[in-house]
Design a protein around this motif. Structure first.
Motif, PDB file in Angstrom:
ATOM      1  N   GLN A  39      40.937  52.368  43.825  1.00 38.28           N
ATOM      2  CA  GLN A  39      41.904  51.269  43.900  1.00 38.28           C
ATOM      3  C   GLN A  39      43.221  51.659  43.229  1.00 38.28           C
ATOM      4  O   GLN A  39      44.302  51.364  43.733  1.00 38.28           O
ATOM      5  N   ILE A  52      46.150  44.248  44.743  1.00 36.36           N
ATOM      6  CA  ILE A  52      45.010  44.973  44.176  1.00 36.36           C
ATOM      7  C   ILE A  52      45.211  45.196  42.685  1.00 36.36           C
ATOM      8  O   ILE A  52      46.268  45.617  42.246  1.00 36.36           O
ATOM      9  N   LEU A  64      39.898  43.387  42.188  1.00 34.76           N
ATOM     10  CA  LEU A  64      40.521  42.216  42.786  1.00 34.76           C
ATOM     11  C   LEU A  64      41.537  42.665  43.822  1.00 34.76           C
ATOM     12  O   LEU A  64      42.295  43.606  43.571  1.00 34.76           O
ATOM     13  N   ALA A  65      41.526  42.007  44.979  1.00 35.70           N
ATOM     14  CA  ALA A  65      42.512  42.242  46.031  1.00 35.70           C
ATOM     15  C   ALA A  65      42.891  40.858  46.567  1.00 35.70           C
ATOM     16  O   ALA A  65      42.230  40.333  47.456  1.00 35.70           O
ATOM     17  N   ARG A  66      43.930  40.267  45.970  1.00 34.78           N
ATOM     18  CA  ARG A  66      44.300  38.885  46.265  1.00 34.78           C
ATOM     19  C   ARG A  66      44.592  38.618  47.735  1.00 34.78           C
ATOM     20  O   ARG A  66      44.372  37.521  48.213  1.00 34.78           O
ATOM     21  N   ASP A  69      40.676  39.381  52.105  1.00 34.79           N
ATOM     22  CA  ASP A  69      39.520  38.494  51.998  1.00 34.79           C
ATOM     23  C   ASP A  69      38.247  39.242  52.416  1.00 34.79           C
ATOM     24  O   ASP A  69      37.639  38.944  53.441  1.00 34.79           O
ATOM     25  N   ASN A  74      36.439  42.710  46.671  1.00 34.18           N
ATOM     26  CA  ASN A  74      36.583  41.795  45.538  1.00 34.18           C
ATOM     27  C   ASN A  74      35.213  41.629  44.893  1.00 34.18           C
ATOM     28  O   ASN A  74      34.413  40.798  45.303  1.00 34.18           O
ATOM     29  N   ARG A  75      34.957  42.468  43.903  1.00 34.39           N
ATOM     30  CA  ARG A  75      33.635  42.412  43.275  1.00 34.39           C
ATOM     31  C   ARG A  75      33.653  42.935  41.853  1.00 34.39           C
ATOM     32  O   ARG A  75      34.585  43.610  41.429  1.00 34.39           O
ATOM     33  N   TYR A  97      38.937  35.156  39.041  1.00 37.09           N
ATOM     34  CA  TYR A  97      39.022  35.325  40.493  1.00 37.09           C
ATOM     35  C   TYR A  97      39.661  34.094  41.140  1.00 37.09           C
ATOM     36  O   TYR A  97      40.516  34.220  42.022  1.00 37.09           O
ATOM     37  N   ILE A 102      41.306  34.184  44.832  1.00 37.30           N
ATOM     38  CA  ILE A 102      40.212  34.847  45.552  1.00 37.30           C
ATOM     39  C   ILE A 102      39.006  33.916  45.541  1.00 37.30           C
ATOM     40  O   ILE A 102      38.451  33.608  44.486  1.00 37.30           O
ATOM     41  N   PHE A 105      33.978  36.585  46.558  1.00 39.28           N
ATOM     42  CA  PHE A 105      33.816  37.834  45.807  1.00 39.28           C
ATOM     43  C   PHE A 105      32.349  38.003  45.464  1.00 39.28           C
ATOM     44  O   PHE A 105      31.562  37.064  45.547  1.00 39.28           O
TER      45      PHE A 105
END
Length: 157
Positions: A39, A52, A64-66, A69, A74-75, A97, A102, A105
């Protein structure tokens, strides 16, 4: 002052650390760090456009990747190994999150992570259990050659 090892911390908290637990922790740690590096290696302008970021909660890694989706991006990986997960930390992660916008996730939870009752916490917060992930690993100590498996099969050409 040095930090006590995770094994000593777990013992002090009454958790038994087995070789299976150590291996599970190592696998989660390696996977989390690999994802974090991937990332962070993305070009900054693309990272910004996708929203990200990588966050850490102890030894756990949150991806996180706003603006993407996709729950597998997103984990959170590695929860419950460095220290047992608490309900307060779980709520904090979920809130992080949500504040990032988000909604979908994954909280990747190992059966070897602590505490064992955490799966109930996930359910009470609206999460559902997904089929388990199979993670393969092997020793790097092969002394040169790969082992040849024994077999009674023959190949005729």
């Amino acid at each position: 002052m040095s930090r006590p090892s995770s094994r000593r911390r777990a013992r002090a908290q009454g958790h038994r650390v087995t070789s299976k637990t150590r291996l599970a922790r190592l696998v989660e740690e390696v996977e989390g760090e690999a994802w974090a590096e991937l990332q962070l290696a993305i070009a900054p302008e693309l990272r910004d456009r996708a929203g990200i970021e990588v966050r850490r909660y102890g030894s756990a890694v949150a991806l996180l990747a706003r603006h993407i989706d996709v729950p597998t991006i997103n984990r959170v990986l590695g929860l419950g190994f460095d220290t047992p997960l608490s309900a307060q930390l779980l709520d904090s992660i979920i809130n992080d999150y949500r504040r990032a916008g988000i909604q979908r996730f994954v909280l990747q939870w190992s059966p070897e992570a602590q505490p064992g009752e955490a799966s109930g916490w996930f359910e009470s917060r609206g999460f559902r259990e997904l089929p388990p992930l199979l993670k393969l690993c092997r020793s790097t100590k092969l002394n040169g050659a790969l082992p040849t498996p024994t077999s009674h099969l023959t190949v005729d050409e």
